[in-house]
Design a protein around this motif. Structure first.
Motif, PDB file in Angstrom:
ATOM      1  N   ALA A 200     -13.118  13.154   9.750  1.00 45.55           N
ATOM      2  CA  ALA A 200     -13.844  14.412   9.628  1.00 45.55           C
ATOM      3  C   ALA A 200     -15.342  14.168   9.448  1.00 45.55           C
ATOM      4  O   ALA A 200     -16.177  14.841  10.064  1.00 45.55           O
ATOM      5  CB  ALA A 200     -13.296  15.214   8.449  1.00 45.55           C
ATOM      6  N   LYS A 201     -15.676  13.194   8.637  1.00 48.22           N
ATOM      7  CA  LYS A 201     -17.081  12.876   8.406  1.00 48.22           C
ATOM      8  C   LYS A 201     -17.738  12.328   9.670  1.00 48.22           C
ATOM      9  O   LYS A 201     -18.869  12.696  10.018  1.00 48.22           O
ATOM     10  CB  LYS A 201     -17.205  11.874   7.264  1.00 48.22           C
ATOM     11  CG  LYS A 201     -18.646  11.594   6.847  1.00 48.22           C
ATOM     12  CD  LYS A 201     -18.688  10.700   5.618  1.00 48.22           C
ATOM     13  CE  LYS A 201     -20.121  10.490   5.155  1.00 48.22           C
ATOM     14  NZ  LYS A 201     -20.172   9.622   3.942  1.00 48.22           N
ATOM     15  N   ALA A 202     -17.024  11.444  10.380  1.00 48.70           N
ATOM     16  CA  ALA A 202     -17.569  10.867  11.608  1.00 48.70           C
ATOM     17  C   ALA A 202     -17.820  11.939  12.673  1.00 48.70           C
ATOM     18  O   ALA A 202     -18.736  11.823  13.484  1.00 48.70           O
ATOM     19  CB  ALA A 202     -16.625   9.796  12.146  1.00 48.70           C
ATOM     20  N   ALA A 203     -17.006  13.009  12.633  1.00 48.24           N
ATOM     21  CA  ALA A 203     -17.167  14.093  13.598  1.00 48.24           C
ATOM     22  C   ALA A 203     -18.327  15.013  13.249  1.00 48.24           C
ATOM     23  O   ALA A 203     -18.738  15.833  14.071  1.00 48.24           O
ATOM     24  CB  ALA A 203     -15.877  14.896  13.682  1.00 48.24           C
ATOM     25  N   GLY A 204     -18.846  14.903  12.027  1.00 54.50           N
ATOM     26  CA  GLY A 204     -20.004  15.694  11.645  1.00 54.50           C
ATOM     27  C   GLY A 204     -19.753  16.752  10.590  1.00 54.50           C
ATOM     28  O   GLY A 204     -20.662  17.514  10.243  1.00 54.50           O
ATOM     29  N   MET A 205     -18.527  16.817  10.068  1.00 55.19           N
ATOM     30  CA  MET A 205     -18.241  17.784   9.015  1.00 55.19           C
ATOM     31  C   MET A 205     -18.577  17.205   7.642  1.00 55.19           C
ATOM     32  O   MET A 205     -18.443  16.000   7.423  1.00 55.19           O
ATOM     33  CB  MET A 205     -16.758  18.188   9.053  1.00 55.19           C
ATOM     34  CG  MET A 205     -16.384  19.023  10.257  1.00 55.19           C
ATOM     35  SD  MET A 205     -14.619  19.484  10.301  1.00 55.19           S
ATOM     36  CE  MET A 205     -13.895  17.990  11.019  1.00 55.19           C
ATOM     37  N   ASP A 206     -19.001  18.068   6.724  1.00 50.78           N
ATOM     38  CA  ASP A 206     -19.127  17.663   5.333  1.00 50.78           C
ATOM     39  C   ASP A 206     -17.737  17.585   4.725  1.00 50.78           C
ATOM     40  O   ASP A 206     -16.786  18.208   5.219  1.00 50.78           O
ATOM     41  CB  ASP A 206     -19.984  18.657   4.553  1.00 50.78           C
ATOM     42  CG  ASP A 206     -21.450  18.569   4.933  1.00 50.78           C
ATOM     43  OD1 ASP A 206     -21.885  17.488   5.351  1.00 50.78           O
ATOM     44  OD2 ASP A 206     -22.150  19.594   4.806  1.00 50.78           O
ATOM     45  N   LEU A 207     -17.617  16.860   3.625  1.00 47.79           N
ATOM     46  CA  LEU A 207     -16.311  16.633   3.024  1.00 47.79           C
ATOM     47  C   LEU A 207     -16.172  17.344   1.688  1.00 47.79           C
ATOM     48  O   LEU A 207     -17.055  17.271   0.832  1.00 47.79           O
ATOM     49  CB  LEU A 207     -16.074  15.139   2.816  1.00 47.79           C
ATOM     50  CG  LEU A 207     -16.126  14.262   4.065  1.00 47.79           C
ATOM     51  CD1 LEU A 207     -15.786  12.818   3.706  1.00 47.79           C
ATOM     52  CD2 LEU A 207     -15.185  14.782   5.148  1.00 47.79           C
ATOM     53  N   CYS A 208     -15.039  18.006   1.536  1.00 46.01           N
ATOM     54  CA  CYS A 208     -14.626  18.609   0.272  1.00 46.01           C
ATOM     55  C   CYS A 208     -13.308  17.940  -0.100  1.00 46.01           C
ATOM     56  O   CYS A 208     -12.288  18.173   0.549  1.00 46.01           O
ATOM     57  CB  CYS A 208     -14.443  20.115   0.445  1.00 46.01           C
ATOM     58  SG  CYS A 208     -13.779  20.953  -1.016  1.00 46.01           S
ATOM     59  N   ALA A 209     -13.342  17.084  -1.104  1.00 46.84           N
ATOM     60  CA  ALA A 209     -12.137  16.359  -1.500  1.00 46.84           C
ATOM     61  C   ALA A 209     -12.189  16.108  -2.991  1.00 46.84           C
ATOM     62  O   ALA A 209     -13.231  15.751  -3.528  1.00 46.84           O
ATOM     63  CB  ALA A 209     -12.012  15.037  -0.744  1.00 46.84           C
ATOM     64  N   GLY A 210     -11.041  16.306  -3.638  1.00 51.24           N
ATOM     65  CA  GLY A 210     -11.034  16.156  -5.075  1.00 51.24           C
ATOM     66  C   GLY A 210      -9.699  15.735  -5.625  1.00 51.24           C
ATOM     67  O   GLY A 210      -8.923  15.045  -4.951  1.00 51.24           O
ATOM     68  N   VAL A 211      -9.416  16.183  -6.844  1.00 46.17           N
ATOM     69  CA  VAL A 211      -8.317  15.644  -7.631  1.00 46.17           C
ATOM     70  C   VAL A 211      -7.547  16.761  -8.315  1.00 46.17           C
ATOM     71  O   VAL A 211      -7.984  17.910  -8.365  1.00 46.17           O
ATOM     72  CB  VAL A 211      -8.844  14.673  -8.696  1.00 46.17           C
ATOM     73  CG1 VAL A 211      -9.571  13.509  -8.065  1.00 46.17           C
ATOM     74  CG2 VAL A 211      -9.749  15.396  -9.707  1.00 46.17           C
ATOM     75  N   ILE A 212      -6.400  16.373  -8.860  1.00 47.51           N
ATOM     76  CA  ILE A 212      -5.667  17.205  -9.811  1.00 47.51           C
ATOM     77  C   ILE A 212      -5.561  16.409 -11.104  1.00 47.51           C
ATOM     78  O   ILE A 212      -5.060  15.278 -11.103  1.00 47.51           O
ATOM     79  CB  ILE A 212      -4.261  17.565  -9.304  1.00 47.51           C
ATOM     80  CG1 ILE A 212      -4.338  18.292  -7.960  1.00 47.51           C
ATOM     81  CG2 ILE A 212      -3.534  18.438 -10.329  1.00 47.51           C
ATOM     82  CD1 ILE A 212      -2.975  18.572  -7.350  1.00 47.51           C
ATOM     83  N   LEU A 213      -6.039  16.989 -12.180  1.00 49.77           N
ATOM     84  CA  LEU A 213      -5.960  16.343 -13.483  1.00 49.77           C
ATOM     85  C   LEU A 213      -4.689  16.786 -14.209  1.00 49.77           C
ATOM     86  O   LEU A 213      -4.191  17.887 -13.997  1.00 49.77           O
ATOM     87  CB  LEU A 213      -7.177  16.711 -14.332  1.00 49.77           C
ATOM     88  CG  LEU A 213      -8.561  16.418 -13.753  1.00 49.77           C
ATOM     89  CD1 LEU A 213      -9.647  16.893 -14.725  1.00 49.77           C
ATOM     90  CD2 LEU A 213      -8.728  14.940 -13.447  1.00 49.77           C
ATOM     91  N   GLY A 214      -4.198  15.924 -15.080  1.00 53.22           N
ATOM     92  CA  GLY A 214      -3.079  16.305 -15.926  1.00 53.22           C
ATOM     93  C   GLY A 214      -1.717  16.034 -15.338  1.00 53.22           C
ATOM     94  O   GLY A 214      -0.712  16.598 -15.788  1.00 53.22           O
ATOM     95  N   MET A 215      -1.633  15.133 -14.347  1.00 49.00           N
ATOM     96  CA  MET A 215      -0.352  14.794 -13.727  1.00 49.00           C
ATOM     97  C   MET A 215       0.294  13.567 -14.357  1.00 49.00           C
ATOM     98  O   MET A 215       1.225  12.996 -13.792  1.00 49.00           O
ATOM     99  CB  MET A 215      -0.534  14.560 -12.226  1.00 49.00           C
ATOM    100  CG  MET A 215      -1.009  15.765 -11.452  1.00 49.00           C
ATOM    101  SD  MET A 215      -0.907  15.546  -9.653  1.00 49.00           S
ATOM    102  CE  MET A 215      -2.102  14.220  -9.392  1.00 49.00           C
ATOM    103  N   GLY A 216      -0.223  13.136 -15.497  1.00 55.49           N
ATOM    104  CA  GLY A 216       0.296  11.947 -16.143  1.00 55.49           C
ATOM    105  C   GLY A 216      -0.548  10.718 -15.891  1.00 55.49           C
ATOM    106  O   GLY A 216      -0.223   9.620 -16.358  1.00 55.49           O
ATOM    107  N   GLU A 217      -1.655  10.887 -15.179  1.00 61.30           N
ATOM    108  CA  GLU A 217      -2.557   9.775 -14.887  1.00 61.30           C
ATOM    109  C   GLU A 217      -3.309   9.346 -16.148  1.00 61.30           C
ATOM    110  O   GLU A 217      -3.483  10.135 -17.085  1.00 61.30           O
ATOM    111  CB  GLU A 217      -3.551  10.171 -13.790  1.00 61.30           C
ATOM    112  CG  GLU A 217      -4.694  11.081 -14.227  1.00 61.30           C
ATOM    113  CD  GLU A 217      -4.309  12.533 -14.461  1.00 61.30           C
ATOM    114  OE1 GLU A 217      -5.112  13.273 -15.055  1.00 61.30           O
ATOM    115  OE2 GLU A 217      -3.198  12.927 -14.051  1.00 61.30           O
TER     116      GLU A 217
END
Length: 374
Positions: A200-217
């Motif tokens: 997605a980044k190579a194609a020219g889109m900005d990235l929205c990516a994250g996490v979920i907290l509280g899953m036992g990590e």
């Protein structure tokens, strides 16, 4: 908001970030061990230094619900778990446009078209792919919101097409650290998600990516996830907090494995690791933070939120979200979509208007009992 707290570890980290230095894993873990009353104002200072005093709101539509073949342990939409949600195929482009117009009306600057499956495949499901493209064009041409998408794993060709169609951000959460990921998902690998983000980044889109907290990590996993996202190069980092779904492996205890203090500390450290990104508080905030606590992450470096409904559950009203922002001493962002915050608050105070929130189910009546963002 202060630049000096009297805490040497925190103040040194802030000074280095302001000087343009990138903090490392050891720095981040040391910061997580510091008192939240020192971390929060320091992170808020970094937010203001690199950004402004606005909170950017995005909204989503669950464009295809349920029957997902993946086994993400938090997800109400997996075919592997009996969660009782409503399943439906891809919504028509006009229905998605209506959801986008609600998002626009309610102050969202960005609108994400979300599909619950491993990937919308141009080759395997060409009719569905064509409908996705039609929906993107309608939202792009008939609203003022930026069009984002979360369509699962992409090929290089698909990424290029989406970029050409004007997709602003591509969302594909990594959920957790590379080390903890196998505890969450077994049907695909962490690297599969990274590859899609890279395409997605190579194609020219900005990235929205994250996490979920509280899953036992562990706290180390929270840091490692943030560092992985920095290596990938995200401009928007959504922070979900587990909203346990009955029927899923992570729904058995009924609570997220994280305290309010840990949520705020993690947000603060994410700001210091990602000084120029939008650190976005998203799913699970209403069920994991009391009404009088929701403003606290926005006093600890957060400067984005997801407003309206989530994928399979209702959110709070957009007017309530604006009040959370204002309580933190900030104001809604209006750069992309100019709107009147007072009108949104007035509309949300009407009992009948609260049902028609911006996102989630495009029919505006999402009433399934449990969900989380994925």
């Amino acid at each position: 908001m202060v630049d000096r707290t009297g805490n040497r570890t925190v103040d040194d980290a802030v000074a280095r970030v302001i000087d343009g230095e990138r903090l490392d894993r050891r720095d981040a873990l040391a910061l997580l061990a510091q008192p939240v009353e020192d971390l929060a104002p320091a992170a808020d200072y970094v937010r203001a230094y690199y950004g402004d005093d606005t909170v950017d709101a995005c909204s989503i539509v669950n464009a295809k619900a349920g029957n997902c073949a993946e086994d993400c342990g938090f997800c109400a939409q997996s075919v592997h778990f009996d969660t009782g949600i409503d399943n439906y195929g891809f919504l028509g482009p006009e229905e998605i446009l209506e959801a986008a117009k609600r998002a626009e009306r309610d102050g969202a600057q960005r609108f994400g078209i979300v599909v619950a499956e491993k990937g919308v495949s141009k080759e395997k499901r060409p009719d569905e792919w064509d409908e996705v493209i039609q929906a993107i064009r309608l939202v792009r041409d008939e609203t003022d919101v930026e069009v984002d998408a979360s369509l699962g794993i992409l090929t290089e060709e698909e990424a290029e097409i989406l970029a050409d169609e004007g997709i602003n951000h591509y969302n594909h959460n990594i959920e957790t650290s590379p080390n903890y990921f196998p505890e969450v998902v077994s049907t695909h690998e962490f690297e599969d998600r990274v590859k899609t983000l890279e395409r997605a980044k190579a194609a020219g889109m900005d990235l929205c990516a994250g996490v979920i907290l509280g899953m036992g990590e562990a706290p180390t996993d929270r840091v490692d996830a943030a560092l992985a996202l920095r290596d990938i190069g995200v401009s928007s980092l959504p922070v979900n907090i587990l909203n346990p779904v009955e029927g899923t492996p992570m729904g058995e205890d009924g609570t997220a494995d994280i305290s309010t203090e840990e949520i705020i500390e993690t947000i603060a450290v994410y700001r210091l690791l990602h000084p120029e990104a939008r650190v976005r508080l998203t799913g699970g905030r209403e069920v994991n933070l009391d009404a009088d606590e929701q403003h606290l992450p926005f006093e600890a470096g957060a400067d984005g939120m997801l407003t309206g409904d989530y994928l399979t559950t209702e959110g709070q009203s957009p007017g309530d979200d604006i009040e959370v922002v204002e309580r933190a001493g900030l104001e809604p962002n209006t750069d992309q979509n100019e709107f009147d915050p007072e009108a949104v608050k007035a509309r949300s105070s009407d009992d009948g208007a609260a049902v028609e929130t911006a996102a989630g189910s495009a029919t505006s009546n999402a009433s399934e009992p449990n969900a989380t963002d994925d």
